[in-house]
Design a protein around this motif. Structure first.
Motif, PDB file in Angstrom:
ATOM      1  N   SER A  31      37.865 -19.984   8.486  1.00 46.84           N
ATOM      2  CA  SER A  31      37.069 -18.842   8.940  1.00 46.84           C
ATOM      3  C   SER A  31      35.915 -18.557   7.987  1.00 46.84           C
ATOM      4  CB  SER A  31      37.956 -17.600   9.065  1.00 46.84           C
ATOM      5  OG  SER A  31      38.946 -17.792  10.044  1.00 46.84           O
ATOM      6  N   LEU A  32      36.185 -18.645   6.698  1.00 47.52           N
ATOM      7  CA  LEU A  32      35.140 -18.390   5.705  1.00 47.52           C
ATOM      8  C   LEU A  32      34.035 -19.439   5.787  1.00 47.52           C
ATOM      9  CD1 LEU A  32      33.960 -16.877   3.317  1.00 47.52           C
ATOM     10  CD2 LEU A  32      35.586 -18.051   1.836  1.00 47.52           C
ATOM     11  N   LEU A  33      34.408 -20.691   5.965  1.00 53.33           N
ATOM     12  CA  LEU A  33      33.413 -21.759   6.092  1.00 53.33           C
ATOM     13  C   LEU A  33      32.538 -21.537   7.325  1.00 53.33           C
ATOM     14  CD1 LEU A  33      35.509 -24.927   5.152  1.00 53.33           C
ATOM     15  CD2 LEU A  33      33.637 -23.926   3.827  1.00 53.33           C
ATOM     16  N   GLN A  34      33.152 -21.129   8.431  1.00 53.95           N
ATOM     17  CA  GLN A  34      32.382 -20.862   9.652  1.00 53.95           C
ATOM     18  C   GLN A  34      31.393 -19.721   9.427  1.00 53.95           C
ATOM     19  OE1 GLN A  34      35.644 -20.161  12.354  1.00 53.95           O
ATOM     20  NE2 GLN A  34      35.709 -22.291  13.050  1.00 53.95           N
ATOM     21  N   GLU A  35      31.851 -18.685   8.755  1.00 57.41           N
ATOM     22  CA  GLU A  35      30.983 -17.533   8.511  1.00 57.41           C
ATOM     23  C   GLU A  35      29.858 -17.890   7.538  1.00 57.41           C
ATOM     24  OE1 GLU A  35      31.402 -12.792   7.558  1.00 57.41           O
ATOM     25  OE2 GLU A  35      33.179 -14.024   7.848  1.00 57.41           O
ATOM     26  N   LEU A  36      30.180 -18.678   6.541  1.00 56.13           N
ATOM     27  CA  LEU A  36      29.162 -19.115   5.587  1.00 56.13           C
ATOM     28  C   LEU A  36      28.105 -19.947   6.293  1.00 56.13           C
ATOM     29  CD1 LEU A  36      28.276 -19.106   2.636  1.00 56.13           C
ATOM     30  CD2 LEU A  36      29.851 -21.000   2.202  1.00 56.13           C
ATOM     31  N   ALA A  37      28.528 -20.843   7.189  1.00 58.29           N
ATOM     32  CA  ALA A  37      27.580 -21.676   7.934  1.00 58.29           C
ATOM     33  C   ALA A  37      26.654 -20.833   8.794  1.00 58.29           C
ATOM     34  CB  ALA A  37      28.332 -22.687   8.797  1.00 58.29           C
ATOM     35  N   SER A  38      27.212 -19.888   9.544  1.00 58.91           N
ATOM     36  CA  SER A  38      26.374 -19.075  10.435  1.00 58.91           C
ATOM     37  C   SER A  38      25.421 -18.195   9.634  1.00 58.91           C
ATOM     38  CB  SER A  38      27.249 -18.223  11.358  1.00 58.91           C
ATOM     39  OG  SER A  38      28.045 -17.317  10.613  1.00 58.91           O
ATOM     40  N   THR A  39      25.850 -17.716   8.473  1.00 57.02           N
ATOM     41  CA  THR A  39      24.982 -16.890   7.622  1.00 57.02           C
ATOM     42  C   THR A  39      23.838 -17.709   7.058  1.00 57.02           C
ATOM     43  OG1 THR A  39      26.863 -15.476   7.033  1.00 57.02           O
ATOM     44  CG2 THR A  39      24.926 -15.364   5.613  1.00 57.02           C
ATOM     45  N   LEU A  40      24.128 -18.910   6.616  1.00 60.94           N
ATOM     46  CA  LEU A  40      23.083 -19.790   6.078  1.00 60.94           C
ATOM     47  C   LEU A  40      22.068 -20.163   7.152  1.00 60.94           C
ATOM     48  CD1 LEU A  40      25.347 -22.079   3.890  1.00 60.94           C
ATOM     49  CD2 LEU A  40      23.583 -20.534   3.029  1.00 60.94           C
ATOM     50  N   GLU A  41      22.546 -20.384   8.364  1.00 62.65           N
ATOM     51  CA  GLU A  41      21.628 -20.704   9.467  1.00 62.65           C
ATOM     52  C   GLU A  41      20.693 -19.536   9.771  1.00 62.65           C
ATOM     53  OE1 GLU A  41      24.466 -21.798  12.393  1.00 62.65           O
ATOM     54  OE2 GLU A  41      24.657 -23.873  11.678  1.00 62.65           O
ATOM     55  N   ARG A  42      21.223 -18.306   9.684  1.00 67.18           N
ATOM     56  CA  ARG A  42      20.366 -17.126   9.883  1.00 67.18           C
ATOM     57  C   ARG A  42      19.357 -16.990   8.746  1.00 67.18           C
ATOM     58  NH1 ARG A  42      25.270 -14.747  11.454  1.00 67.18           N
ATOM     59  NH2 ARG A  42      25.440 -13.631   9.472  1.00 67.18           N
ATOM     60  N   ILE A  43      19.802 -17.254   7.535  1.00 65.23           N
ATOM     61  CA  ILE A  43      18.901 -17.169   6.384  1.00 65.23           C
ATOM     62  C   ILE A  43      17.783 -18.193   6.506  1.00 65.23           C
ATOM     63  CG2 ILE A  43      18.760 -17.668   3.896  1.00 65.23           C
ATOM     64  CD1 ILE A  43      21.486 -16.282   3.607  1.00 65.23           C
ATOM     65  N   GLU A  44      18.105 -19.373   6.985  1.00 71.21           N
ATOM     66  CA  GLU A  44      17.094 -20.421   7.144  1.00 71.21           C
ATOM     67  C   GLU A  44      15.962 -19.957   8.054  1.00 71.21           C
ATOM     68  OE1 GLU A  44      14.927 -23.534   6.626  1.00 71.21           O
ATOM     69  OE2 GLU A  44      16.884 -23.542   5.644  1.00 71.21           O
ATOM     70  N   GLN A  45      16.283 -19.171   9.064  1.00 73.46           N
ATOM     71  CA  GLN A  45      15.280 -18.713  10.022  1.00 73.46           C
ATOM     72  C   GLN A  45      14.630 -17.388   9.609  1.00 73.46           C
ATOM     73  OE1 GLN A  45      14.417 -20.760  12.480  1.00 73.46           O
ATOM     74  NE2 GLN A  45      15.989 -22.156  11.672  1.00 73.46           N
ATOM     75  N   SER A  46      15.042 -16.831   8.480  1.00 70.05           N
ATOM     76  CA  SER A  46      14.552 -15.524   8.051  1.00 70.05           C
ATOM     77  C   SER A  46      13.436 -15.678   7.021  1.00 70.05           C
ATOM     78  CB  SER A  46      15.703 -14.716   7.439  1.00 70.05           C
ATOM     79  OG  SER A  46      16.020 -15.208   6.140  1.00 70.05           O
ATOM     80  N   ASP A  47      12.941 -14.536   6.531  1.00 69.86           N
ATOM     81  CA  ASP A  47      11.911 -14.575   5.488  1.00 69.86           C
ATOM     82  C   ASP A  47      12.503 -14.455   4.088  1.00 69.86           C
ATOM     83  OD1 ASP A  47      12.702 -11.947   5.528  1.00 69.86           O
ATOM     84  OD2 ASP A  47      10.681 -11.099   5.674  1.00 69.86           O
ATOM     85  N   ILE A  48      13.816 -14.585   3.971  1.00 66.39           N
ATOM     86  CA  ILE A  48      14.453 -14.627   2.651  1.00 66.39           C
ATOM     87  C   ILE A  48      13.861 -15.784   1.846  1.00 66.39           C
ATOM     88  CG2 ILE A  48      16.635 -15.152   1.454  1.00 66.39           C
ATOM     89  CD1 ILE A  48      16.474 -12.299   2.471  1.00 66.39           C
ATOM     90  N   ARG A  49      13.606 -15.550   0.566  1.00 67.33           N
ATOM     91  CA  ARG A  49      12.966 -16.577  -0.264  1.00 67.33           C
ATOM     92  C   ARG A  49      13.934 -17.300  -1.203  1.00 67.33           C
ATOM     93  NH1 ARG A  49       6.952 -14.252  -1.947  1.00 67.33           N
ATOM     94  NH2 ARG A  49       6.238 -13.900   0.201  1.00 67.33           N
ATOM     95  N   VAL A  50      14.972 -16.587  -1.671  1.00 64.32           N
ATOM     96  CA  VAL A  50      15.950 -17.182  -2.591  1.00 64.32           C
ATOM     97  C   VAL A  50      17.324 -16.627  -2.257  1.00 64.32           C
ATOM     98  CG1 VAL A  50      16.556 -17.625  -5.016  1.00 64.32           C
ATOM     99  CG2 VAL A  50      14.168 -17.209  -4.400  1.00 64.32           C
TER     100      VAL A  50
END
Length: 259
Positions: A31-50
């Motif tokens: 479950s944690l791996l799935q959540e980490l993956a979905s969060t990283l995918e959202r970050i990739e599409q966001s304006d987060i820089r680091v």
């Protein structure tokens, strides 16, 4: 988002992800791996820089994969779990934004592998690393047998992979695995200090540098240089490049947009 993965978005477009299973020493489960993956995918599409990744508490960054789940897996289920972990670590490694890991305690097995996938690593002074899998009749499965030899050389890596010996933060620093070793109560501030330094750079340039290093790492000699030259030429065509040069000429601080 569940309480297993905490998300903070700070000023300067820096995000902090905290793996929050302190009762399990922040062990990674499905479950944690799935959540980490979905969060990283959202970050990739966001304006987060680091991005900064750390663990909850002061005992463990991540003490590997959740052994209770592994013990209940069939070989096929374990293969699926390992592939999921490998995919998450490739997401981290291939993210267009730098990922800094703030290692706040032990990093064993999958935790060591998670740290290896990050762009930069800062460790608390009492942290240590190890691959204990062979003592359990297992082997690293989230990419450790691939990334560690590339990071410190085949012979030295094999010693730690085969013996399960502990690698202290200071020794990891000496081997070039760690960027900084700091007091544990300074870990977050030092990680955010580094994150903010990067966040103040051109996001476009940072993105191209990451792509050049990651892509060129697998290439030999001139092919890597050709990749670098091509990416540098593309980088020079960005708005960030024009802004940076104009700001230098006008003796002012640049305002980068990432375009």
């Amino acid at each position: 988002m569940s309480n297993m993965l905490l998300y903070e978005e700070l000023e300067n477009k820096v995000a902090v992800l905290t793996i929050n299973r302190p009762d399990k020493l922040n062990a990674l489960n499905i479950s944690l791996l799935q959540e980490l993956a979905s969060t990283l995918e959202r970050i990739e599409q966001s304006d987060i820089r680091v991005v900064v990744i750390t663990g909850a508490g002061t005992k463990a960054f991540v003490a590997g994969a959740d052994l209770e789940e592994i013990a209940a897996c069939s070989p096929f289920e374990l293969w699926s779990f390992l592939r999921q972990g490998q995919n998450v670590l490739r997401l981290i490694e291939g993210l267009s934004k730098p990922v800094i890991t703030a290692i706040n305690g032990i990093a064993l097995g999958g935790g060591f592998e998670l740290a290896l996938a990050c762009s930069l690593r800062i460790a608390g002074e009492k942290s240590y690393f190890a691959f204990p899998e062979a003592s359990l009749g297992l082997m690293p499965g989230f990419g450790g047998t691939q990334r560690l030899p590339k990071a410190i050389g085949k012979t030295v890596a094999l010693e730690y992979l085969l013996t399960g010996s502990k690698l202290s933060a200071e020794e990891a620093y000496r081997l070039g695995l760690i960027n900084k070793v700091v007091k544990i109560d300074e870990l977050r501030s030092k990680a955010l200090e580094m994150a903010n330094k990067i966040a103040n750079q051109s996001p476009a340039a940072v993105r191209f540098i990451l792509q050049s290093v990651q892509g060129g790492y697998e290439l030999a000699g001139e092919r890597g240089e050709l990749l670098e030259a091509g990416l540098t030429a593309l980088c020079s065509a960005t708005e960030d490049s024009r802004e940076g040069l104009a700001a230098f000429k006008e003796r002012r601080k640049p305002v980068f947009t990432g375009c």
